[in-house]
Every structure is written in C-alpha cells, then in structure tokens.
Enzyme design. Structure first.
Site, PDB file in Angstrom:
ATOM      1  N   HIS A  20      83.642  55.497 105.431  1.00 27.71           N
ATOM      2  CA  HIS A  20      84.354  56.770 105.492  1.00 27.71           C
ATOM      3  C   HIS A  20      85.015  57.146 104.169  1.00 27.71           C
ATOM      4  O   HIS A  20      85.889  58.000 104.139  1.00 27.71           O
ATOM      5  CB  HIS A  20      85.385  56.736 106.623  1.00 27.71           C
ATOM      6  CG  HIS A  20      84.761  56.639 107.977  1.00 27.71           C
ATOM      7  ND1 HIS A  20      85.447  56.279 109.107  1.00 27.71           N
ATOM      8  CD2 HIS A  20      83.477  56.844 108.382  1.00 27.71           C
ATOM      9  CE1 HIS A  20      84.622  56.270 110.150  1.00 27.71           C
ATOM     10  NE2 HIS A  20      83.425  56.616 109.728  1.00 27.71           N
TER      11      HIS A  20
ATOM     12  N   THR B  56      88.358  47.144 115.894  1.00 26.88           N
ATOM     13  CA  THR B  56      87.803  48.456 116.226  1.00 26.88           C
ATOM     14  C   THR B  56      87.374  48.491 117.687  1.00 26.88           C
ATOM     15  O   THR B  56      86.892  47.497 118.220  1.00 26.88           O
ATOM     16  CB  THR B  56      86.600  48.818 115.331  1.00 26.88           C
ATOM     17  OG1 THR B  56      86.048  50.072 115.773  1.00 26.88           O
ATOM     18  CG2 THR B  56      85.523  47.763 115.365  1.00 26.88           C
TER      19      THR B  56
END
Length: 199
Positions: free
Chosen positions: A82, A151
């Site tokens: 990202h 996550t």
C-alpha cells in the site's frame, strides 16, 4: 482505531482517490492528524523479523502498513503493498519530497512547479503497484513457510495473495479468527508483540 472514530466523512471516503482530488485540503488535514508515524518507533516484532532476515531464515516481508517501520528497524527486503508515507511526489513533474516536507507544510503541500504533492500511498479506488504485486506473488509462491501476522485477512486484493502459497507451513497470528484459519498449519490467536517476545 481510525474506523471507529467520528468525522464529517468516513475514513474510507477521506482516504479515497476521488476525495484526495476533490477535497485535497480536507484530505491533508486528516492525513496529518492520523497518518503521521514519523515519531513512531519499531516494536519487538519489527526487530525479531530483522534478526530472522539477518540469519537467512526470513527472505522477505510483504506489508500493508505504510509507516516504514520495517525499514527503520533494519529490514532490507520489504514489499509495501500500500505504499509508504515516506515517499511523496508532485503530480505534475514527479519531483520527490520526503515525509517531513509534507507533514510540516500547512494546508496543501505544493511542489516548486505548483503541482500538488501526493503521498505514495495506495488510496481507495487506486490500483496496487503491479511490480510490487508480482514480487509479492513470487516470494509467496516460492517459500516453504508463510507467516501471516496482525491482519484479519479481509482486505482485498492483499488477502487474496494467500492463494499463491504452495509451501508446507502456513502460520496465522492474529488476535481474532480469520477466514483462512481452517487451512493453516498453525493458528495463534494472540498479539504479534506477545508472540514475538517469546521467540
């Protein structure tokens, strides 16, 4: 925590490409208040991963984080899906600006050519960097052990990368259950800090 706070717009909206283009000043107000990790320090997990990399056990890190803390700790092979707050470029001439310039500018940061400077972070509605994605797939498909930590595995396309793993040992470390717990070799429901403190 960002997603449980109240703002005039939702964080998903603020961190979108169209919002950046159409409400740049509001984007940067939120970005400076909530995304500045320059004063943050790596934690035990970052440092343990560096040790594993230095011993030749860990071949690389694929992260969704944009804070640059893996590199700050000393990790060398980090694939940032990202992007990173540490890199910023003018949208007109592509001149590089560091994070200090962006975070210390009031209002919208402009380049000397008068173009708007954009952080090298993947906003909602933007595609991932194809070369980073390719390198991530290559790393995942060629490893014998894949450790996925911290996550929920619910953000796509990042969570879809798990399907490229062909190795023997899939280890999932997360406080809560994930949709892939049933295919893992080992599931540890705990914080990364607790787990890596005991390695």
């Amino acid at each position: 925590g960002l997603y449980n706070q109240k703002y005039k717009f939702s964080p998903e909206e603020i961190l979108s490409h169209h919002f950046f283009i159409n409400h740049t000043a509001d984007f940067y107000e939120f970005y400076r208040n909530k995304m500045n990790s320059l004063k943050c320090h790596p934690n035990i997990t970052h440092y343990k991963l560096v040790k594993l990399e230095n011993k030749g056990i860990l071949r690389g890190i694929i992260t969704q984080n944009i804070d640059g803390l893996h590199q700050k700790a000393g990790s060398k092979n980090v694939l940032e899906l990202h992007g990173s707050i540490l890199r910023n470029h003018c949208m007109e001439c592509n001149k590089f600006y560091d994070a200090n310039y962006v975070f210390n500018t009031k209002n919208i940061p402009y380049c000397e050519c008068c173009g708007i400077i954009k952080p090298d972070v993947v906003l909602y509605e933007e595609s991932l960097d194809y070369s980073i994605l390719e390198d991530s797939i290559s790393l995942i498909s060629s490893c014998d052990t894949l450790i996925i930590g911290g996550t929920s595995l619910s953000v796509y396309p990042a969570s879809g990368l798990i399907r490229y793993f062909k190795g023997k040992n899939l280890v999932l470390i997360n406080k809560d259950v994930t949709p892939f717990d049933n295919i893992a070799s080992l599931v540890i429901n705990d914080s990364l800090g607790n787990v890596f403190s005991n390695i």
